[in-house]
Design a protein around this motif. Structure first.
Motif, PDB file in Angstrom:
ATOM      1  N   LYS A 211       7.214  -2.956  -2.969  1.00 35.40           N
ATOM      2  CA  LYS A 211       6.127  -2.667  -3.908  1.00 35.40           C
ATOM      3  C   LYS A 211       6.639  -2.632  -5.341  1.00 35.40           C
ATOM      4  O   LYS A 211       5.984  -3.139  -6.253  1.00 35.40           O
ATOM      5  CB  LYS A 211       5.486  -1.317  -3.563  1.00 35.40           C
ATOM      6  CG  LYS A 211       4.422  -1.417  -2.503  1.00 35.40           C
ATOM      7  CD  LYS A 211       3.686  -0.110  -2.384  1.00 35.40           C
ATOM      8  CE  LYS A 211       2.323  -0.308  -1.777  1.00 35.40           C
ATOM      9  NZ  LYS A 211       1.593   0.952  -1.640  1.00 35.40           N
ATOM     10  N   VAL A 212       7.802  -2.011  -5.520  1.00 33.70           N
ATOM     11  CA  VAL A 212       8.364  -1.930  -6.878  1.00 33.70           C
ATOM     12  C   VAL A 212       8.627  -3.326  -7.421  1.00 33.70           C
ATOM     13  O   VAL A 212       8.289  -3.635  -8.567  1.00 33.70           O
ATOM     14  CB  VAL A 212       9.655  -1.083  -6.881  1.00 33.70           C
ATOM     15  CG1 VAL A 212      10.377  -1.229  -8.199  1.00 33.70           C
ATOM     16  CG2 VAL A 212       9.331   0.363  -6.624  1.00 33.70           C
TER      17      VAL A 212
ATOM     18  N   TYR B 115       5.437  -4.948  -8.363  1.00 32.54           N
ATOM     19  CA  TYR B 115       4.927  -4.326  -9.589  1.00 32.54           C
ATOM     20  C   TYR B 115       5.645  -4.879 -10.821  1.00 32.54           C
ATOM     21  O   TYR B 115       5.030  -5.277 -11.812  1.00 32.54           O
ATOM     22  CB  TYR B 115       5.118  -2.812  -9.486  1.00 32.54           C
ATOM     23  CG  TYR B 115       4.676  -2.042 -10.702  1.00 32.54           C
ATOM     24  CD1 TYR B 115       3.336  -1.722 -10.887  1.00 32.54           C
ATOM     25  CD2 TYR B 115       5.595  -1.649 -11.661  1.00 32.54           C
ATOM     26  CE1 TYR B 115       2.925  -1.027 -12.004  1.00 32.54           C
ATOM     27  CE2 TYR B 115       5.189  -0.955 -12.785  1.00 32.54           C
ATOM     28  CZ  TYR B 115       3.855  -0.649 -12.949  1.00 32.54           C
ATOM     29  OH  TYR B 115       3.455   0.029 -14.064  1.00 32.54           O
TER      30      TYR B 115
ATOM     31  N   LYS C 113       9.868   2.888   5.232  1.00 31.22           N
ATOM     32  CA  LYS C 113       9.253   3.434   4.024  1.00 31.22           C
ATOM     33  C   LYS C 113      10.039   3.001   2.783  1.00 31.22           C
ATOM     34  O   LYS C 113       9.455   2.545   1.792  1.00 31.22           O
ATOM     35  CB  LYS C 113       9.216   4.960   4.115  1.00 31.22           C
ATOM     36  CG  LYS C 113       8.288   5.602   3.116  1.00 31.22           C
ATOM     37  CD  LYS C 113       8.088   7.063   3.425  1.00 31.22           C
ATOM     38  CE  LYS C 113       7.123   7.672   2.443  1.00 31.22           C
ATOM     39  NZ  LYS C 113       6.776   9.044   2.788  1.00 31.22           N
TER      40      LYS C 113
ATOM     41  N   TYR D 161       8.696   0.552  -0.065  1.00 32.59           N
ATOM     42  CA  TYR D 161       8.685   1.034  -1.446  1.00 32.59           C
ATOM     43  C   TYR D 161       9.357   0.030  -2.377  1.00 32.59           C
ATOM     44  O   TYR D 161       8.834  -0.327  -3.438  1.00 32.59           O
ATOM     45  CB  TYR D 161       9.396   2.388  -1.510  1.00 32.59           C
ATOM     46  CG  TYR D 161       9.560   2.920  -2.901  1.00 32.59           C
ATOM     47  CD1 TYR D 161       8.466   3.404  -3.605  1.00 32.59           C
ATOM     48  CD2 TYR D 161      10.809   2.927  -3.517  1.00 32.59           C
ATOM     49  CE1 TYR D 161       8.605   3.880  -4.893  1.00 32.59           C
ATOM     50  CE2 TYR D 161      10.958   3.400  -4.802  1.00 32.59           C
ATOM     51  CZ  TYR D 161       9.853   3.871  -5.483  1.00 32.59           C
ATOM     52  OH  TYR D 161      10.002   4.325  -6.752  1.00 32.59           O
TER      53      TYR D 161
ATOM     54  N   LYS E 188       5.992   5.652 -13.639  1.00 37.11           N
ATOM     55  CA  LYS E 188       4.971   4.983 -12.839  1.00 37.11           C
ATOM     56  C   LYS E 188       5.583   4.406 -11.566  1.00 37.11           C
ATOM     57  O   LYS E 188       5.008   4.506 -10.482  1.00 37.11           O
ATOM     58  CB  LYS E 188       4.355   3.842 -13.658  1.00 37.11           C
ATOM     59  CG  LYS E 188       2.900   4.076 -13.964  1.00 37.11           C
ATOM     60  CD  LYS E 188       2.342   2.846 -14.651  1.00 37.11           C
ATOM     61  CE  LYS E 188       1.018   3.200 -15.281  1.00 37.11           C
ATOM     62  NZ  LYS E 188       0.584   2.221 -16.243  1.00 37.11           N
ATOM     63  N   ILE E 189       6.754   3.802 -11.734  1.00 35.66           N
ATOM     64  CA  ILE E 189       7.417   3.201 -10.578  1.00 35.66           C
ATOM     65  C   ILE E 189       7.785   4.282  -9.566  1.00 35.66           C
ATOM     66  O   ILE E 189       7.596   4.119  -8.366  1.00 35.66           O
ATOM     67  CB  ILE E 189       8.677   2.436 -11.033  1.00 35.66           C
ATOM     68  CG1 ILE E 189       8.276   1.213 -11.833  1.00 35.66           C
ATOM     69  CG2 ILE E 189       9.507   2.015  -9.835  1.00 35.66           C
ATOM     70  CD1 ILE E 189       9.421   0.556 -12.552  1.00 35.66           C
ATOM     71  N   ALA E 190       8.273   5.411 -10.085  1.00 29.26           N
ATOM     72  CA  ALA E 190       8.676   6.491  -9.187  1.00 29.26           C
ATOM     73  C   ALA E 190       7.473   7.059  -8.450  1.00 29.26           C
ATOM     74  O   ALA E 190       7.603   7.618  -7.369  1.00 29.26           O
ATOM     75  CB  ALA E 190       9.380   7.582  -9.986  1.00 29.26           C
TER      76      ALA E 190
ATOM     77  N   ILE F  50       4.976   5.367  -7.230  1.00 27.17           N
ATOM     78  CA  ILE F  50       4.399   4.451  -6.230  1.00 27.17           C
ATOM     79  C   ILE F  50       4.628   5.024  -4.833  1.00 27.17           C
ATOM     80  O   ILE F  50       5.726   5.492  -4.517  1.00 27.17           O
ATOM     81  CB  ILE F  50       5.057   3.048  -6.335  1.00 27.17           C
ATOM     82  CG1 ILE F  50       4.642   2.368  -7.627  1.00 27.17           C
ATOM     83  CG2 ILE F  50       4.666   2.177  -5.148  1.00 27.17           C
ATOM     84  CD1 ILE F  50       5.294   1.026  -7.850  1.00 27.17           C
ATOM     85  N   GLU F  51       3.571   5.035  -4.025  1.00 28.96           N
ATOM     86  CA  GLU F  51       3.689   5.584  -2.671  1.00 28.96           C
ATOM     87  C   GLU F  51       3.709   4.449  -1.660  1.00 28.96           C
ATOM     88  O   GLU F  51       2.952   3.492  -1.783  1.00 28.96           O
ATOM     89  CB  GLU F  51       2.495   6.495  -2.378  1.00 28.96           C
ATOM     90  CG  GLU F  51       2.540   7.827  -3.118  1.00 28.96           C
ATOM     91  CD  GLU F  51       3.657   8.729  -2.623  1.00 28.96           C
ATOM     92  OE1 GLU F  51       4.085   8.545  -1.467  1.00 28.96           O
ATOM     93  OE2 GLU F  51       4.085   9.603  -3.396  1.00 28.96           O
TER      94      GLU F  51
END
Lengths: 71, 207
Positions: free
Chosen positions: B69-70, B73, B62, B66, A50-52, A54-55
């Motif tokens: 965001k990780v 999350y 980018k 990213y 899921k983490i991979a 993520i865009e």
């Protein structure tokens, strides 16, 4: 540098999130804290796919998005 | 290249910061530019907006976005998972309480053993206060310094796993009061420990 997270980096990431994990342990009884810690780490590793997936936008895309939203 | 953004790259940084102040106030942009390396990439790109430079900026941003965001999350994952986990454990306990008088097919029910005299069990029951669980001498000394009530509260918290609320019901007091007693007791222990153990160690190291 690869954009996506490698598995080694994921382990580093978990280490760097350790204080956050420790804090969240306070949400449960102290008898269950070790179990919870282990389960959280397991859960993070399980969510690798899921983490991979993520865009993230690049700089121009982000800028364009922002400008169109403002109009 | 996008016509919207090509306009952006043809100005100096100062002008942009005025013109697009709302854009530079975006939290992600602010944090991105806090890193001097990222700032350097941006100024270089603005100085010479070649496609190579823009591409470099795009890629760096980018990756940065990213990562952010990780992290976000993961932080929510950790928080919500811990809350869920606690709920699940509680439910489990509620459903499968320890039953004393049910008889497993091949053994005697637990309740038959409760009334019996068991040397081992009796010993444990007798000394369920905190000092019996501790082997550190200084800690036992520190515990003796506490008032009887502080000691009792700590015993209830750590030996029996009771919550502030339950202890308060036992004493007919408010949970806030119990919380402060507990806090004070822990502070006393910590202070004693710091004074006696760490300072002495330091002294002995210094000669």
């Amino acid at each position: 540098m690869d954009k996506k997270l490698s598995k080694e980096e994921l382990v580093d990431l978990i280490d760097s999130l350790n204080p956050k994990i420790k804090k969240s342990l306070k949400n449960t009884n102290y008898q269950d804290r070790n179990d919870l810690e282990q389960e959280i780490k397991l859960k993070i590793i399980e969510s690798y796919e899921k983490i991979a997936a993520i865009e993230a936008p690049n700089f121009e895309e982000f800028l364009a998005q922002f400008l169109t939203k403002q109009k | 290249m996008n016509p919207l953004t090509s306009h952006f790259f043809s100005h100096s940084l100062e002008f942009l910061q005025q013109q697009y102040s709302a854009f530079f106030e975006q939290p992600i942009i602010q944090v991105f530019l806090q890193n001097p390396e990222h700032m350097k990439i941006l100024t270089e790109t603005l100085d010479s907006p070649s496609s190579h430079n823009i591409c470099h900026l795009n890629e760096t941003f980018k990756i940065f976005y990213y990562r952010a965001k990780v992290y976000k999350y993961m932080c929510s994952l950790i928080y919500f998972f811990s809350v869920d986990f606690d709920k699940r454990v509680r439910k489990q306990r509620e459903r499968y309480r320890m039953v004393l008088d049910a008889t497993p097919s091949d053994a005697v029910g637990m309740i038959d053993r409760v009334g019996n005299y068991d040397v081992q069990l009796e010993k444990m029951g007798e000394t369920n206060d905190l000092s019996s669980h501790i082997s550190d001498e200084e800690m036992i000394k520190a515990l003796e310094k506490l008032t009887a009530k502080q000691n009792l509260v700590l015993t209830m918290v750590f030996s029996y796993g009771l919550s502030n609320k339950e202890i308060a019901a036992y004493f007919h007091e408010s949970p806030q009061n119990i919380s402060s007693i507990r806090k004070q007791a822990l502070m006393k222990l910590r202070k004693h420990y710091m004074d006696e153990v760490y300072n002495r160690k330091e002294k002995s190291h210094c000669g």
